[in-house]
Design an enzyme around this catalytic site. Sequence first.
Site, short mmCIF file in Angstrom:
data_model
loop_
_atom_site.label_atom_id
_atom_site.label_comp_id
_atom_site.label_asym_id
_atom_site.label_seq_id
_atom_site.Cartn_x
_atom_site.Cartn_y
_atom_site.Cartn_z
N ARG A 147 30.25 43.40 31.36
CA ARG A 147 30.07 41.98 31.51
C ARG A 147 29.14 41.28 30.33
NH1 ARG A 147 28.53 43.92 36.77
NH2 ARG A 147 30.02 43.29 38.37
N LYS A 171 24.87 43.37 38.37
CA LYS A 171 24.33 42.36 39.22
C LYS A 171 23.29 43.01 40.19
CE LYS A 171 28.34 39.34 38.95
NZ LYS A 171 29.48 38.67 39.93
N HIS A 243 35.00 38.28 28.81
CA HIS A 243 35.28 38.93 30.14
C HIS A 243 36.82 39.34 30.05
CE1 HIS A 243 33.29 39.46 34.07
NE2 HIS A 243 34.47 39.28 34.68
N ARG A 246 36.89 43.22 29.59
CA ARG A 246 36.44 43.78 30.88
C ARG A 246 37.90 44.01 31.61
NH1 ARG A 246 32.24 45.03 34.55
NH2 ARG A 246 32.59 44.03 36.40
N HIS A 269 31.56 47.35 40.58
CA HIS A 269 31.84 46.68 41.86
C HIS A 269 31.56 47.17 43.01
CE1 HIS A 269 35.92 44.87 39.62
NE2 HIS A 269 34.87 44.07 39.35
N TYR A 278 43.44 44.59 39.78
CA TYR A 278 44.04 45.02 38.70
C TYR A 278 45.34 45.96 39.04
CZ TYR A 278 39.65 43.71 36.30
OH TYR A 278 38.68 43.08 36.08
#
Length: 299
Positions: A147, A171, A243, A246, A269, A278
């Site tokens: 990110r 995150k 992004h 990514r 994730h 994806y």
Amino acid sequence: MTQKNVIDKYKRYLLLEKGLSKNTIEAYIRDLKKLLVFVENEQLSLKTIKTSDLEEFLAGLYDSNLSPRSMSRVISALKSFFRYIMLDQYRDDNPTDLLESPKTGLKLPVVLSIEEIDSILSVIDVSTSEGTRNYAIIETLYSCGLRVSELTGLRFSDLYFDEGFIRVVGKGDKQRLVPISDIAIQKINQWLYYRKQINIKKGNEDIVFVSSRRGRALSRITVFHFIKQYAEAASIKKEVSPHVFRHSFATHLLERGANIRVIQEMLGHEKIATTEIYTHIDRTFLRQEIIEHHPRNRK
């Protein structure tokens, strides 16, 4: 306790107890401030506001052309906030229980081909300090699937080049180790030659990517800006942002047979469902390839 005090306490709760990222917290608080304006204008109270009042608030946002995705985020913020004030015994019921999020549909993220990435890199003037830095940034974004906030926060103490890894703080301040390519390592080392000549501001000594003029960590906006410029210079028609590299990282790995659980780990994730987007891209790519190359589809 004033309504502003309730939101201030909620903000501390998100940071200290929920461990959400700064960006997520800021988005939630922005949405709640919109609710506060509505509450004050309608002479309501957070303690007594009803579901019908919240529906009226959301209808106003909808009329202002807020996207379904943004509406979903607002509803998520409301649900989280009212769950909190119930826990805090500020009220004993939850008016968001019956609120439904709009259907956003499946929007596949933009992905660049390897040729398009090479085209973007080819327009960068690497004879300059900023060009060398920006080349290293794009190579690192694509090599590691970062990110933009993870990239701008990258520190020397996160680099394990001898082992071929970098440590990424994602995150909620969750850390993960991600492999980094030899090319990305080479490009970062080329940037570090220029970085040594920059007057680094106090508190930024450990930051890898800094402004050549200001000596401070780069902002996310700066990275967005130069990537957009390079994409335009390379005649890329897609909407390119940090992004996108990514997304390209994950998609190219999947196309070449990488395990989706491994991709999930490298992207950081929390849920496999987030990574499964994806697989939809991969199927779309496969269909395009069949249409283009299968003899029955050739005119």
